[in-house]
Design a protein around this motif. Structure first.
Motif, PDB file in Angstrom:
ATOM      1  N   GLU A 132       0.830  -1.209   0.000  1.00 25.85           N
ATOM      2  CA  GLU A 132       0.000   0.000   0.000  1.00 25.85           C
ATOM      3  C   GLU A 132       0.860   1.253   0.000  1.00 25.85           C
ATOM      4  O   GLU A 132       0.570   2.231  -0.704  1.00 25.85           O
ATOM      5  N   GLU A 133       1.919   1.241   0.767  1.00 28.95           N
ATOM      6  CA  GLU A 133       2.830   2.387   0.812  1.00 28.95           C
ATOM      7  C   GLU A 133       3.552   2.561  -0.518  1.00 28.95           C
ATOM      8  O   GLU A 133       3.783   3.691  -0.965  1.00 28.95           O
ATOM      9  N   LEU A 134       3.901   1.448  -1.137  1.00 26.84           N
ATOM     10  CA  LEU A 134       4.567   1.507  -2.441  1.00 26.84           C
ATOM     11  C   LEU A 134       3.632   2.110  -3.482  1.00 26.84           C
ATOM     12  O   LEU A 134       4.032   2.963  -4.282  1.00 26.84           O
ATOM     13  N   ASN A 135       2.383   1.697  -3.459  1.00 24.20           N
ATOM     14  CA  ASN A 135       1.393   2.261  -4.387  1.00 24.20           C
ATOM     15  C   ASN A 135       1.203   3.758  -4.172  1.00 24.20           C
ATOM     16  O   ASN A 135       1.012   4.518  -5.124  1.00 24.20           O
ATOM     17  N   ALA A 136       1.250   4.177  -2.912  1.00 20.34           N
ATOM     18  CA  ALA A 136       1.061   5.594  -2.596  1.00 20.34           C
ATOM     19  C   ALA A 136       2.177   6.445  -3.203  1.00 20.34           C
ATOM     20  O   ALA A 136       1.930   7.546  -3.715  1.00 20.34           O
ATOM     21  N   ILE A 137       3.404   5.952  -3.168  1.00 23.45           N
ATOM     22  CA  ILE A 137       4.525   6.696  -3.748  1.00 23.45           C
ATOM     23  C   ILE A 137       4.474   6.653  -5.262  1.00 23.45           C
ATOM     24  O   ILE A 137       4.744   7.646  -5.948  1.00 23.45           O
ATOM     25  N   ASN A 138       4.098   5.512  -5.807  1.00 27.11           N
ATOM     26  CA  ASN A 138       4.062   5.339  -7.256  1.00 27.11           C
ATOM     27  C   ASN A 138       2.912   6.110  -7.912  1.00 27.11           C
ATOM     28  O   ASN A 138       2.941   6.410  -9.100  1.00 27.11           O
ATOM     29  N   LYS A 139       1.878   6.411  -7.116  1.00 25.25           N
ATOM     30  CA  LYS A 139       0.691   7.140  -7.589  1.00 25.25           C
ATOM     31  C   LYS A 139      -0.218   6.295  -8.471  1.00 25.25           C
ATOM     32  O   LYS A 139      -1.359   6.691  -8.751  1.00 25.25           O
ATOM     33  N   ILE A 140       0.264   5.166  -8.926  1.00 27.89           N
ATOM     34  CA  ILE A 140      -0.516   4.225  -9.728  1.00 27.89           C
ATOM     35  C   ILE A 140      -0.306   2.834  -9.129  1.00 27.89           C
ATOM     36  O   ILE A 140       0.834   2.471  -8.795  1.00 27.89           O
ATOM     37  N   PRO A 141      -1.359   2.047  -8.953  1.00 26.33           N
ATOM     38  CA  PRO A 141      -1.195   0.700  -8.404  1.00 26.33           C
ATOM     39  C   PRO A 141      -0.225  -0.141  -9.240  1.00 26.33           C
ATOM     40  O   PRO A 141      -0.324  -0.173 -10.466  1.00 26.33           O
ATOM     41  N   VAL A 142       0.719  -0.768  -8.574  1.00 25.94           N
ATOM     42  CA  VAL A 142       1.717  -1.567  -9.277  1.00 25.94           C
ATOM     43  C   VAL A 142       1.186  -2.970  -9.560  1.00 25.94           C
ATOM     44  O   VAL A 142       0.195  -3.412  -8.962  1.00 25.94           O
ATOM     45  N   ASN A 143       1.840  -3.639 -10.475  1.00 26.10           N
ATOM     46  CA  ASN A 143       1.644  -5.071 -10.670  1.00 26.10           C
ATOM     47  C   ASN A 143       2.870  -5.774 -10.105  1.00 26.10           C
ATOM     48  O   ASN A 143       3.944  -5.163  -9.966  1.00 26.10           O
ATOM     49  N   PHE A 144       2.726  -7.050  -9.805  1.00 28.19           N
ATOM     50  CA  PHE A 144       3.881  -7.822  -9.350  1.00 28.19           C
ATOM     51  C   PHE A 144       3.811  -9.210  -9.968  1.00 28.19           C
ATOM     52  O   PHE A 144       2.729  -9.722 -10.265  1.00 28.19           O
ATOM     53  N   TYR A 145       4.988  -9.794 -10.150  1.00 28.43           N
ATOM     54  CA  TYR A 145       5.045 -11.127 -10.729  1.00 28.43           C
ATOM     55  C   TYR A 145       5.010 -12.184  -9.622  1.00 28.43           C
ATOM     56  O   TYR A 145       5.353 -11.918  -8.470  1.00 28.43           O
ATOM     57  N   GLY A 146       4.588 -13.392 -10.004  1.00 30.22           N
ATOM     58  CA  GLY A 146       4.419 -14.466  -9.036  1.00 30.22           C
ATOM     59  C   GLY A 146       5.729 -14.910  -8.390  1.00 30.22           C
ATOM     60  O   GLY A 146       6.803 -14.347  -8.642  1.00 30.22           O
ATOM     61  N   PHE A 147       5.621 -15.961  -7.587  1.00 28.32           N
ATOM     62  CA  PHE A 147       6.756 -16.390  -6.774  1.00 28.32           C
ATOM     63  C   PHE A 147       7.285 -17.755  -7.204  1.00 28.32           C
ATOM     64  O   PHE A 147       6.726 -18.415  -8.076  1.00 28.32           O
ATOM     65  N   GLN A 148       8.404 -18.118  -6.556  1.00 29.17           N
ATOM     66  CA  GLN A 148       9.081 -19.398  -6.773  1.00 29.17           C
ATOM     67  C   GLN A 148       9.669 -19.526  -8.171  1.00 29.17           C
ATOM     68  O   GLN A 148       9.566 -20.550  -8.828  1.00 29.17           O
ATOM     69  N   TRP A 149      10.283 -18.438  -8.641  1.00 25.30           N
ATOM     70  CA  TRP A 149      11.081 -18.467  -9.856  1.00 25.30           C
ATOM     71  C   TRP A 149      12.148 -17.393  -9.734  1.00 25.30           C
ATOM     72  O   TRP A 149      12.231 -16.699  -8.712  1.00 25.30           O
ATOM     73  N   GLU A 150      12.979 -17.232 -10.732  1.00 25.19           N
ATOM     74  CA  GLU A 150      14.168 -16.376 -10.638  1.00 25.19           C
ATOM     75  C   GLU A 150      13.852 -14.935 -10.260  1.00 25.19           C
ATOM     76  O   GLU A 150      14.576 -14.322  -9.468  1.00 25.19           O
TER      77      GLU A 150
END
Length: 214
Positions: A132-150
């Motif tokens: 939530e804090e990251l989104n607040a700084i970015n001003k736009i909701p971020v996307n993130f990639y899944g887990f258990q890979w490089e």
């Protein structure tokens, strides 16, 4: 008799005087050494500033020699090697500085991990920061990639305020990751199930220069 006494005392006087001068000189040297040893280090807390100092060979201005460790590390399955300097190795404030494989004087990237690490990006992104804090700084909701890979948890800033070609952020969760979040597919940070993961910033990389493919 008085003249002989005065002449006899003159050598003693010079010995005392010389001794005082030597003591004063020694005291001055001690003061000078103490002043040097007590010279405060430059306060540095951002990856960008660490990179700048490293590129100019001035890390010693901010960090004691005993707090840094340099070594050659293997890359590309041992086919290549690069210089790496670690600040505060083995601590919660560890910082890794990797230099270009073809130029050990130029910084390639500076990396911090650990939720409580005090070092951060000048953009305001800090280890342990919530999604939530990251989104607040970015001003736009971020996307993130899944887990258990490089590139598990890699963030896509979606052309938001934090978008640039030098900052890379990775998220982590302390909860069990559901199957739908495993793998290299992107996910919206607004996904209700994503919010349940309580994601936070786990790794920050400042890439000062682009390295040739290893």
């Amino acid at each position: 008799m008085m003249k002989k006494l005065i002449l006899a005392l003159i050598p003693s006087f010079f010995i005392v005087l010389t001794g005082c001068k030597n003591e004063n000189k020694a005291d001055a040297q001690d003061i000078e050494i103490q002043a040097v040893s007590e010279t405060p280090f430059k306060e540095v807390t951002t990856l960008e500033e660490i990179s700048r100092l490293a590129n100019h060979g001035k890390l010693h201005e901010a960090f004691a020699k005993g707090d840094m460790k340099s070594e050659l590390i293997s890359a590309n399955e041992g086919m290549s090697f690069l210089k790496s300097t670690t600040i505060y190795p083995g601590t919660g404030n560890e910082v890794e500085i990797d230099f270009l494989p073809n130029d050990s004087t130029r910084v390639w990237r500076v990396t911090v991990t650990n939720r409580s690490n005090k070092f951060h990006s000048k953009t305001g992104v800090t280890p342990g920061m919530t999604l939530e804090e990251l989104n607040a700084i970015n001003k736009i909701p971020v996307n993130f990639y899944g887990f258990q890979w490089e590139f598990a948890g890699a963030v896509d800033f979606n052309d938001g305020n934090l978008t640039n070609d030098k900052l890379f952020v990775y998220l982590k969760t302390d909860k069990e990751v559901p199957k739908e979040f495993i793998g290299d597919a992107p996910h919206s940070s607004l996904d209700e199930k994503a919010k349940e993961l309580k994601l936070y910033v786990h790794k920050i990389i400042y890439e000062a220069a682009t390295a040739e493919p290893l």
